[in-house]
Scaffold this active site. Structure first.
Site, PDB file in Angstrom:
ATOM      1  N   ASP A   1     -11.912   0.632  -0.638  1.00 21.96           N
ATOM      2  CA  ASP A   1     -10.856  -0.382  -0.648  1.00 21.96           C
ATOM      3  C   ASP A   1     -11.034  -1.307  -1.863  1.00 21.96           C
ATOM      4  O   ASP A   1     -12.137  -1.810  -2.096  1.00 21.96           O
ATOM      5  CB  ASP A   1     -10.940  -1.180   0.665  1.00 21.96           C
ATOM      6  CG  ASP A   1      -9.780  -2.139   0.845  1.00 21.96           C
ATOM      7  OD1 ASP A   1      -8.688  -1.874   0.317  1.00 21.96           O
ATOM      8  OD2 ASP A   1      -9.976  -3.171   1.531  1.00 21.96           O
TER       9      ASP A   1
ATOM     10  N   GLY B   1      -2.729  -6.645   6.600  1.00 22.83           N
ATOM     11  CA  GLY B   1      -1.949  -6.106   7.716  1.00 22.83           C
ATOM     12  C   GLY B   1      -2.405  -6.533   9.095  1.00 22.83           C
ATOM     13  O   GLY B   1      -1.871  -6.043  10.087  1.00 22.83           O
TER      14      GLY B   1
HETATM   15 ZN    ZN Z   1      -6.231  -5.476   0.170  1.00 22.26          ZN
END
Ligand code: ZN
Length: 291
Positions: free
Chosen positions: A81, A213
């Site tokens: 990530d 999110g």
């Molecule tokens: Zn991110």
């Protein structure tokens, strides 16, 4: 089983659902995510964020993620990530990651494209998927990745026409787009630009990734999934849930002796329940998932 991001999101595309990507910087968070996925028989993504190298280095955590993915009874992608360089991407690929994100969104447009092209060429040669980012995702500054905290509001959403050019030239497998979410804990109600999201999805014909999110309403999750979001980065709210459960446990019980290992059990269970709820919503089966 370990699968690439491309395969995982292709299935999500067919089924009109989103796959949750859960950052896993502790053993508790990995076990929570994998157990939640297996109990629901749902695919997931285990992610290691480069910024979490400070908590636990990728050399230590990466092989653990890959091993959990291989042993899982559901499809699991192991993903880097917010990778910042080709060097970090290569490290992840060598460890066995099946997917990487290269985040060059802070660079000029042409430099972003060049950087992503370089990573795509390398990663695709190793059968590893690539996510890249266009537009800028801000951070609330509360628990989020502090990558883009200084960006001025209003000028950072992804432009749908530029996105079309970007995916055509980079051949990225998935696109992280900016349409109103922020990293970390929301300090005000999120205000999402669904029209823009739909246009980005239609123009690019790629699975869209939503960063920041966790912390959205159930209705908003369903709307973004129906608008083309196939990967949802979900972390801060689950991590906070784990800490809250530990805090309550420590405060409520009258322990004469407190043992650290008991705290890990409490944290894992709380994170797992939070992730299970998220996965149920992301599967988009038309049922209302209450808390
Ligand atoms: Zn991110």
């Amino acid at each position: 089983m370990l699968v690439t991001l491309k395969e995982n999101l292709r299935n999500a595309e067919k089924g009109n659902y989103a796959v949750g990507a859960f950052n896993s910087p502790t053993l508790e968070s990995v076990r929570a995510a994998v157990e939640a996925a297996e109990e629901l028989q749902a695919p997931i993504i285990l992610a290691h964020a480069e910024v979490h190298n400070e908590i636990i280095p990728i050399e230590v955590m990466g092989p653990i993620l890959v091993e959990f993915a291989k042993r899982a009874t559901v499809p699991v992608t192991v993903h880097l990530d917010h990778g910042s360089s080709l060097e970090m991407v290569k490290k992840a690929v060598d460890i066995g990651f099946s997917s990487v994100m290269i985040d060059a969104s802070h660079m000029s447009y042409e430099d972003n494209i060049r950087t992503v092209q370089e990573v795509v060429e390398y990663a695709h040669g190793k059968k590893v998927s690539v996510e890249s980012e266009l537009g800028v995702m801000t951070s609330s500054g509360v628990g989020g990745e502090e990558t883009h905290a200084e960006v001025i509001y209003g000028d950072y959403y992804t432009d749908p026409l530029v996105a079309k050019d970007f995916v055509e030239r980079t051949k990225t497998d998935a696109l992280a787009a900016s349409f109103g979410t922020v990293h970390g804990i929301y300090i005000s109600e999120p205000n999402l630009d669904f029209k823009r999201l739909k246009e980005i999805y239609q123009n690019t014909n790629r699975p869209i990734v939503m960063h920041g999110g966790s912390g959205l309403s159930e209705e908003d999750y369903i709307k973004v999934i129906n608008s083309g979001v196939r990967k949802i980065n979900y972390y801060s709210y689950a991590a906070r849930e784990g800490a809250t459960a530990v805090k309550e446990y420590v405060e409520k019980e009258n322990h004469s002796n407190l043992f650290y290992h008991d705290l890990t059990v409490v944290a894992k269970e709380a994170i797992k329940q939070n992730i299970k709820r998220a996965i149920k919503i992301f599967l988009n089966k038309g049922e209302v998932v209450s808390k």
